[in-house]
Each structure stands twice: as C-alpha cells, then as structure tokens.
Enzyme design. Sequence first.
Site, mmCIF file in Angstrom:
data_model
loop_
_atom_site.group_PDB
_atom_site.id
_atom_site.type_symbol
_atom_site.label_atom_id
_atom_site.label_comp_id
_atom_site.label_asym_id
_atom_site.label_seq_id
_atom_site.Cartn_x
_atom_site.Cartn_y
_atom_site.Cartn_z
ATOM 1 N N LYS A 183 0.827 -1.211 0.000
ATOM 2 C CA LYS A 183 0.000 0.000 0.000
ATOM 3 C C LYS A 183 0.864 1.266 0.000
ATOM 4 O O LYS A 183 0.631 2.187 -0.769
ATOM 5 C CB LYS A 183 -0.905 -0.012 1.237
ATOM 6 C CG LYS A 183 -1.825 1.181 1.314
ATOM 7 C CD LYS A 183 -2.803 1.075 2.453
ATOM 8 C CE LYS A 183 -2.231 1.729 3.689
ATOM 9 N NZ LYS A 183 -3.130 1.758 4.832
ATOM 10 N N HIS A 212 21.222 -0.847 4.027
ATOM 11 C CA HIS A 212 21.197 0.510 3.479
ATOM 12 C C HIS A 212 22.553 1.238 3.642
ATOM 13 O O HIS A 212 23.105 1.758 2.683
ATOM 14 C CB HIS A 212 20.110 1.355 4.137
ATOM 15 C CG HIS A 212 18.729 0.773 4.024
ATOM 16 N ND1 HIS A 212 18.331 -0.003 2.968
ATOM 17 C CD2 HIS A 212 17.635 0.844 4.842
ATOM 18 C CE1 HIS A 212 17.063 -0.367 3.129
ATOM 19 N NE2 HIS A 212 16.631 0.135 4.265
ATOM 20 N N LYS A 237 26.436 4.819 11.475
ATOM 21 C CA LYS A 237 25.622 5.102 12.658
ATOM 22 C C LYS A 237 24.147 5.128 12.262
ATOM 23 O O LYS A 237 23.791 5.775 11.277
ATOM 24 C CB LYS A 237 26.049 6.459 13.211
ATOM 25 C CG LYS A 237 25.279 6.914 14.409
ATOM 26 C CD LYS A 237 26.088 7.926 15.183
ATOM 27 C CE LYS A 237 25.715 9.340 14.786
ATOM 28 N NZ LYS A 237 26.429 10.349 15.553
#
Length: 484
Positions: free
Chosen positions: A19, A250, A333
């Site tokens: 969604k 990431h 971090k």
Amino acid sequence: LESGCLSIVVLGASGDLAKKKTFPALFHLFRQGFLQSNEVHIFGYARTKISSEELRERLRGYLSKGKEDSVEELDYLSKFLQLIKYVSGSYDSEEGFQLLNKEILEHESSKRSQLGTSRRLFYLALPPSVYPSVCKMIRNYCMNQSDLTGWTRIIVEKPFGKDLGSSEELSAQLGELFDEKQLYRIDHYLGKELVQNLLVVRFANRFFLPLWNRDNIDNVQIVFREDFGTEGRGGYFDEYGIIRDIIQNHLLQVFCLVAMEKPVSLKPEHIRDEKVKVLQSVLPIKLEEVVLGQYDGYKDDQTVSPNSNTPTFATVILRIHNERWEGVPFILKAGKALNSRKAEIRVQFKEVPGDIYKCQKQGRNEFVIRLQPLEAMYMKLTVKKPGLEMSTIQSELDLSYKQRYQDVAIPEAYERLILDTIRGDQQHFVRRDELKAAWEIFTPLLHRIEDGELKPLPYKPGSRGPAEADQLLAKAGYVQTHGY
Ligand code: BG6
C-alpha cells in the site's frame, strides 16, 4: 522501454508495504507514461479474502490523498485502478497460483496478438519466511512458458536472512528456482537520487580523484537518524534490530559506493564486482568500536519482548584493509527515536599542514552529502571573514537541490527501481555474492550481541543517542565542526 504485454504481480497486495510503497510507485510510473494501459495489467495476490473492487477502493483511499481537488489526477487514478485485478490465495496453495496464472494468461492472450512478447514481473511484498514457498509456486505455475522472447523477473525485499547461514540457505533455495539474472534484491537506498549520484561525483570530477584516499581523508561517517520509534513494527523489529534493519543493508550499500575502486565500465556487473571487492576488504569489527543503544520506552510495545536486548541504535566502525583506505575509520551510525530525521555522508578531511592561519580550531574541511531530507551536497571550507579584519571563518559551497533544480521532481526510490527491473538493469540491486560478503562482515558481531556479550545502553527518545557513541566518534578522530 521494450514493448509487449507486461503483467506485474504484487504478492502481499493487501499489506502495508504494497500500500505505502509498491502501488504508489506503480501509480507514479503509470502517471508518467511508463506503464501503458494497452500493455500492462497489475495483479494483486494475498490471503485476505477481498474482491478486486475492494482492493481498488482501498487503494483509491490511500492514493488519492492530496489529490482530492484535481479532477485530472483523480481521472488518472481511476484509469490506473482499472488495471488492477485481485486474486486471493495462500502462499503455498497450488490452486491459488494456478488461478493467478490463468488470470495472467487471459490478460496475455487478449493482448498478445497485437503485442507479441510477454513479460512477467513478480514483486514479493511479503515476509521472507514465505519466499521459498512462493518462489516455488511461481516457478511451478506462473512462469512465462510460451514466449521465448519474454521474461520472468522477481523482486525480493529484505531481510534476506538473519545472518550468513540463513541468508546463504535462502539464496540457495531461490538459486535452485531462478537464475541470478531473474532475481532483483531490492535495497531502496540504491534508488535514492543522491545515492545514485555518488559514483558520478567521485569519478567524473577532477577535484575528488586525487583527494579520495587515506592521505587526505581523516574519517567518514555514514549516518541514518529517524525521529520516531518502531511504531507498529515492534514485533518485526525486535527480531531484527537496527544493524539488520538499516546498517547491514542501506548504510553498507552507501559505504560500498563511497569506498569502492573505479569500475572498469558502467556495466552493472563491473560496478557490482567492485562493491564485492571492497566488502571483502573490510577487517573484522572490534567490539570496542561498537556502541549499541535502546531508547527508553521501546519495551512498552506489547509485541516487543520485555527482556529485549535488541538495539534500536548502533554506531559501528568499519576499517578497510587496502591501499586507499588503511587507517581511515568508516563510522556507520543508525538510530530510531533520535532528535531528527536525516541521512547523510560526512567525509572529513585531515588538517592543513603548516597552518599559518591557525584556522583549525574552526573545523576541518568536510564534504557532506545529504541524502534526505532536502537533498544537498556541500563543502565546508575556510574563507576570509568578509570585512576589514583579516580573520577566517568556516563557510559552505552549497548545492541544495531544491534551489538549484527547482523544476525537477525527484523520483521515489521504489519507482526508479521498479522501472530498472522492467528495463532489466540490475546495477542498483544486490547480487548474491555481495549479499554474502555483507553478512560476513556483520554476522560475528550479531552473534556476539545475541550471546549477550554486548548490551544496548539506554537513551532518551528525542536525544542524540547514548553519549558513548559521541565519545567513540571522537576517539576515531572525528572533530566536531561548526555551522551546518
Ligand atoms: C526500511 C526500514 O528499510 O527503511 C525502516 O525497515 C526504515 O525501519 C526505512 O524506517 C527508512 O527508509 P527511508 O527511505 O525513509 O529512509
């Protein structure tokens, strides 16, 4: 884009990811003309027993937000929703996937005569526990069989396993069913504008070529902060923690692009080869170069274990054993429930030798790439303070995207990556050996955390995280600069 009949199947269509990310990205692609109504059909598949109409109405409610006043936009939305069909079934149900295939075939046969090629894209917006069974079902019942010129591609979402062992097991299972060329492991950070810009800036600018190394750079920080907690995702998060949720994927992808050597060419395989090499050059992480944190109140969430040791914050120093980077700390971090929402790369240069201006107390040169919010790149440099006195100040050479590129709408990461998949470009997706190398770096640390060797320190929501993390940063050589 090549033409032909395109079937996009969103598995997990009634879920949150579909969604919030998948369907909006598809809608934007449609809106910009990348998905043509005469070629494309979108199929939603999930366990929830709803009709196609119900799914469309749910999506309409979400996708029409902010567009209520524009008849034109609402009209586009209606046209887009008309392309969506829903099939309900469980993730290991032969009948369900046979039915899905029947629907796809129907769509294909209605278009094939005019369009020829048949292309099938499966987007797994699902928990990884069901990947093996879903992939088996796709392989057995939904592959593009009849058309040699067409293709079948699968987009899978992280987490790809929980450590090296489980990830390798998953890779082996998927590898038996699909060729690596068919698998698109998505890391949405690779779709962000300024992440895609990294190699260009590094390798297309004479400025940076001679500076980008241990002779000139003192330390590099790659930082992710969020100003909200695990809200509604406590159950998932408690099992994974911040290292698996953000750092191992990431931030490590960003790290690769900052640290890798120049690829032979821009071919996706050449770029991914260099990423693997730099990952393989990372030394084992030392426990004294890690600080973990957990924000106060994290365990109030009913879905989180009351004794949870899961970190919601981590600072981890990576060190690369190669000619370019020996001795330069890369400080990764990430934290939830901190004082701001920001993702940035901060490259801090060494001090000027023989400094006649005594300007070092004002701070070192830094090159900052802000991935979000408000994309920007800026360089902190020392200049003469304007005016009559001869003194120095720190200032910025600032490229803020919003000001410089006013007319360009920056695309959403998911939008770009789905388009890459349709184009067959794997550059911005994680290759199997890259994933393995990424897990090799973090698995020993994760196991030691799970064995209780390292515990998260408490920190206040809305703070900078545990003070120990700033102390570690200072120890690694980072000097706080002023200004931005
Ligand atoms: C996801 C994580 O991969 O990335 C989330 O699972 C996190 O925990 C999100 O909030 C952050 O993405 P972005 O694009 O908002 O920085």
